[in-house]
Design a protein around this motif. Sequence first.
Motif, PDB file in Angstrom:
ATOM      1  N   SER A   1      -5.630  -7.703  17.924  1.00  0.00           N
ATOM      2  CA  SER A   1      -6.311  -9.274  17.884  1.00  0.00           C
ATOM      3  C   SER A   1      -4.626  -9.567  18.574  1.00  0.00           C
ATOM      4  N   LEU A   2      -4.562 -11.215  18.922  1.00  0.00           N
ATOM      5  CA  LEU A   2      -4.014 -12.003  19.918  1.00  0.00           C
ATOM      6  C   LEU A   2      -3.534 -12.435  18.343  1.00  0.00           C
ATOM      7  N   PRO A   3      -2.249 -12.596  17.942  1.00  0.00           N
ATOM      8  CA  PRO A   3      -1.920 -11.694  17.928  1.00  0.00           C
ATOM      9  C   PRO A   3      -2.028 -10.605  16.767  1.00  0.00           C
ATOM     10  N   PRO A   4      -1.595  -9.422  16.746  1.00  0.00           N
ATOM     11  CA  PRO A   4      -1.839  -8.190  15.796  1.00  0.00           C
ATOM     12  C   PRO A   4      -1.816  -9.030  14.177  1.00  0.00           C
ATOM     13  N   GLN A   5      -2.613  -8.442  13.392  1.00  0.00           N
ATOM     14  CA  GLN A   5      -2.614  -8.492  12.572  1.00  0.00           C
ATOM     15  C   GLN A   5      -2.067  -7.494  11.337  1.00  0.00           C
ATOM     16  N   SER A   6      -1.933  -8.041  10.213  1.00  0.00           N
ATOM     17  CA  SER A   6      -1.121  -6.961   8.936  1.00  0.00           C
ATOM     18  C   SER A   6      -0.979  -7.321   7.849  1.00  0.00           C
ATOM     19  N   TRP A   7      -1.776  -6.455   6.643  1.00  0.00           N
ATOM     20  CA  TRP A   7      -2.062  -6.736   5.264  1.00  0.00           C
ATOM     21  C   TRP A   7      -0.329  -7.008   4.940  1.00  0.00           C
ATOM     22  N   LEU A   8       0.377  -8.432   4.073  1.00  0.00           N
ATOM     23  CA  LEU A   8       1.423  -8.260   3.961  1.00  0.00           C
ATOM     24  C   LEU A   8       1.766  -7.772   2.680  1.00  0.00           C
ATOM     25  N   ASN A   9       2.301  -7.161   2.218  1.00  0.00           N
ATOM     26  CA  ASN A   9       2.520  -6.731   0.785  1.00  0.00           C
ATOM     27  C   ASN A   9       3.736  -7.172  -0.385  1.00  0.00           C
ATOM     28  N   TYR A  10       4.437  -7.474   0.268  1.00  0.00           N
ATOM     29  CA  TYR A  10       5.567  -8.066  -0.334  1.00  0.00           C
ATOM     30  C   TYR A  10       6.316  -9.122   0.731  1.00  0.00           C
ATOM     31  N   ALA A  11       6.991 -10.252   0.130  1.00  0.00           N
ATOM     32  CA  ALA A  11       7.878 -10.820   1.158  1.00  0.00           C
ATOM     33  C   ALA A  11       9.504 -10.782   0.227  1.00  0.00           C
ATOM     34  N   LEU A  12      10.179 -11.269   0.580  1.00  0.00           N
ATOM     35  CA  LEU A  12      11.722 -11.559  -0.149  1.00  0.00           C
ATOM     36  C   LEU A  12      12.613 -12.231  -0.104  1.00  0.00           C
ATOM     37  N   VAL A  13      12.652 -13.812  -0.008  1.00  0.00           N
ATOM     38  CA  VAL A  13      13.447 -14.669   0.673  1.00  0.00           C
ATOM     39  C   VAL A  13      14.738 -14.688   0.015  1.00  0.00           C
ATOM     40  N   LYS A  14      15.812 -15.484   0.783  1.00  0.00           N
ATOM     41  CA  LYS A  14      17.278 -15.802   0.175  1.00  0.00           C
ATOM     42  C   LYS A  14      17.680 -14.511   0.840  1.00  0.00           C
ATOM     43  N   LEU A  15      17.327 -14.035   1.627  1.00  0.00           N
ATOM     44  CA  LEU A  15      18.549 -12.734   1.746  1.00  0.00           C
ATOM     45  C   LEU A  15      19.529 -12.497   1.779  1.00  0.00           C
ATOM     46  N   GLY A  16      20.506 -13.614   2.328  1.00  0.00           N
ATOM     47  CA  GLY A  16      21.664 -13.097   2.530  1.00  0.00           C
ATOM     48  C   GLY A  16      22.752 -12.083   3.153  1.00  0.00           C
ATOM     49  N   ASP A  17      24.257 -12.273   3.096  1.00  0.00           N
ATOM     50  CA  ASP A  17      23.903 -11.202   4.388  1.00  0.00           C
ATOM     51  C   ASP A  17      24.138  -9.514   3.953  1.00  0.00           C
ATOM     52  N   ASN A  18      24.033  -9.409   2.977  1.00  0.00           N
ATOM     53  CA  ASN A  18      23.132  -7.758   2.762  1.00  0.00           C
ATOM     54  C   ASN A  18      21.975  -8.146   1.967  1.00  0.00           C
ATOM     55  N   PRO A  19      20.623  -7.713   2.889  1.00  0.00           N
ATOM     56  CA  PRO A  19      19.667  -8.107   2.040  1.00  0.00           C
ATOM     57  C   PRO A  19      18.976  -6.788   1.754  1.00  0.00           C
ATOM     58  N   PRO A  20      18.474  -6.464   0.824  1.00  0.00           N
ATOM     59  CA  PRO A  20      18.357  -5.525  -0.030  1.00  0.00           C
ATOM     60  C   PRO A  20      17.900  -4.263   1.061  1.00  0.00           C
ATOM     61  N   ALA A  21      17.553  -2.742   0.442  1.00  0.00           N
ATOM     62  CA  ALA A  21      17.519  -1.710   0.972  1.00  0.00           C
ATOM     63  C   ALA A  21      15.668  -1.903   1.064  1.00  0.00           C
ATOM     64  N   GLY A  22      14.998  -2.254  -0.132  1.00  0.00           N
ATOM     65  CA  GLY A  22      13.663  -2.841  -0.678  1.00  0.00           C
ATOM     66  C   GLY A  22      13.013  -2.611  -2.355  1.00  0.00           C
ATOM     67  N   LEU A  23      12.009  -2.548  -2.533  1.00  0.00           N
ATOM     68  CA  LEU A  23      11.716  -2.944  -3.445  1.00  0.00           C
ATOM     69  C   LEU A  23      10.931  -1.114  -3.554  1.00  0.00           C
ATOM     70  N   PHE A  24      11.066  -1.051  -5.002  1.00  0.00           N
ATOM     71  CA  PHE A  24      11.025   0.568  -5.505  1.00  0.00           C
ATOM     72  C   PHE A  24      10.146   0.040  -6.669  1.00  0.00           C
ATOM     73  N   LYS A  25       9.515   0.942  -6.997  1.00  0.00           N
ATOM     74  CA  LYS A  25       8.370   0.815  -8.194  1.00  0.00           C
ATOM     75  C   LYS A  25       9.385   2.545  -9.122  1.00  0.00           C
ATOM     76  N   ILE A  26       9.531   2.506 -10.862  1.00  0.00           N
ATOM     77  CA  ILE A  26      10.155   3.146 -11.479  1.00  0.00           C
ATOM     78  C   ILE A  26       9.071   4.349 -10.870  1.00  0.00           C
ATOM     79  N   GLU A  27       8.653   5.593 -11.208  1.00  0.00           N
ATOM     80  CA  GLU A  27       7.711   6.594 -11.225  1.00  0.00           C
ATOM     81  C   GLU A  27       8.354   7.951 -12.357  1.00  0.00           C
ATOM     82  N   LYS A  28       9.544   7.990 -12.960  1.00  0.00           N
ATOM     83  CA  LYS A  28      10.276   8.878 -13.436  1.00  0.00           C
ATOM     84  C   LYS A  28      11.242   8.727 -13.724  1.00  0.00           C
ATOM     85  N   PHE A  29      11.764   8.513 -15.024  1.00  0.00           N
ATOM     86  CA  PHE A  29      13.579   8.690 -15.463  1.00  0.00           C
ATOM     87  C   PHE A  29      13.714  10.063 -15.128  1.00  0.00           C
ATOM     88  N   ASP A  30      14.744  10.026 -14.737  1.00  0.00           N
ATOM     89  CA  ASP A  30      15.256  11.863 -15.128  1.00  0.00           C
ATOM     90  C   ASP A  30      15.957  12.132 -16.820  1.00  0.00           C
TER      91      ASP A  30
END
Length: 559
Positions: free
Chosen positions: A322-351
């Motif tokens: 479509s115009l514009p193209p559409q997609s599903w939003l999984n999450y949004a990070l706001v208030k990024l600052g100068d160094n936004p995080p690399a991402g949101l991660f889920k803990i799957e296993k501890f060492d």
Amino acid sequence: MKKIRIFCAALTIAAVGALGGVAFAAEQPQSKLPAELPQTKIEQTEQTANQVVEHMQSGYAEVMEISTIEMDSEFIVVKPEDGSYPEIRLNIGADSRLLDNKTGQEVKLADIKTGDRIYVYYDLAMTRSIPPQSFMYLLLTGVDEGTPARLWTVESFEADVSGDLVITTDNGGLLLRVPEKAWQGGAPAMKDGERFLAWYDIVALSYPGQATADRAMLLLETTAATYDVVDTAADDTTAETPLAASTITKTVTVKEVVNTADEQYVLVEQPDGAGDLQLNFAAAGENALLVVDAQTGVKLDLSSVQPGSQIMVNHNAATTFSLPPQSWLNYALVKLGDNPPAGLFKIEKFDENNDSVNTFRFLTNNGSLWITFSFESLNDGMDHLWGLQDYVLAWYDVVMESEPAQAVADKVIELTEPAEYAQKAHAVEWREKYYNDLQTSKLVLGDQVFTNQIKYATHGVPLVPARLVAEHLGYEVSWSPSLQVANLNNGQIQTDIFDGQEQFVYSTAIPGAVGMSAPTQLEFDGRTRMFDDILYVPAELFEMLGHEVSVDGDTMTIK
């Protein structure tokens, strides 16, 4: 959910709970965070080509490299214009189609040159080699003028009174009208499951979307190619590598936020001139959009996504035409600052085999990434409760391309609810102000100095003897043996305290007056305790009662 406790004196980390994957469903608007990505592999398959169309991604790209005749396999390396990957190697199989977008005629790989601008359709399944690899379904040349043809699968169709075919496709999201005269080579004998190309420019923003094709052509049904994934980093030997999650994370600028009964989406401007993108979301319920403060990890509501602000979004790689193209939003990070995080991660296993006292490691990103962090990288205090399936924000710069990949985080924050974060922030403030590496040993009350009167709870909370401190501050202290409760009263305010108390209140002590404070919970695990039949209270309690508590080196002063 059972948790794992991480603190400075820990000797081991025990994994608890069941291992869970982290990924996001590629083309499921009803998916929530985290929807599970099917654990498919790029391996030998035998299925009709139309069965895999729904797992494709497409976009403009620049040709960076083309396989030569001396190589064992055919492929091209491309640079996607949307910035989703620096480069992608697209493997060409027997069912890959190379067509001229203007004529629909076949082209040869030898006719394509490095630097050409093309439009490609390729599988969402992606290896984690360098560059990542995928299977190419369709390559279109001659796309500098005119809209590229769209590759679709017929889900159902019917002919209207004019004889035009109305085809349902895009998982029911598009009704495409194809006039009889628009079919290249004449109207085909249509059936469900056929793959076809359609050229059109405008999509009505209804649901389903609606468009009319100017030109269309049916693709012959074939059997999907069988192919192996070659890991170029493994000395040219065939290797099976994990799939990349079919999502894209990028920083965008918010243009509009729509949250009505009928529509919920954020319209954003993509970087590098890639155009606008409509990101659909659910405003409430089980699939509600997750919005997170990138600096604190606090979950926020939709009002924090403001037009004109920059946010980091994670959305499905698959988009509509479509115009514009559409997609599903999984999450949004706001208030990024100068160094936004690399991402949101889920803990799957501890060492479980980690033998370091001060560093910890967890597996994430669908088993493809180990994130290591130190005790000092935690931003929310000495003690932390983490469990499998919890989510964290992680800052890091370098990823080691091992298998799984490895990164060392400079800072790690667990997602928290606002009330929980306020409590943690208060605990951090208290420690920064009054806690001195457990070296504080002197207690000053008025002109007297007491030694060995300060004790510490398990998590570093400084405790002082209630009667000793209160009486030096002018309180009358009385004890009820039957209730096991002490009352502190200075004529202005009073409070009751008892062993094991976690919440504290005080009320007026002025006769005839009425008033009481709200219940207050002090620093995490800031509760009263008995030592040798003496009731100790958190030193912070006296600050709550209006007194000054300060620490200078090894000396705490309360006045």
